[in-house]
Design a protein around this motif. Sequence first.
Motif: not given
Length: 73
Positions: A22-41
């Motif tokens: 469920a944790v992995k699924r929730r993270i993926m549902d938020m748009g965090i998937t392989r290849g996604t760029r993420v910035t720590v604000i």
Amino acid sequence: MTLAEVPIGGECTVVKLTGDGAVKRRIMDMGITRGTRVTVIKVAPLGDPLELAVRGYELSLRKADAATIEVSQ
């Protein structure tokens, strides 16, 4: 390196999600998937949660969940 280790203002690319069920699924549902760029604000005063910019929007993620996301600079 994990997302929890990225400094404030740092940008990275998601390499792998290592969470379970469920944790992995929730993270993926938020748009965090392989290849996604993420910035720590920013990080909350006590270090948890992290505020991230992902796919044009901002979200908060617990540090324990961020530790399950492998990233590369």
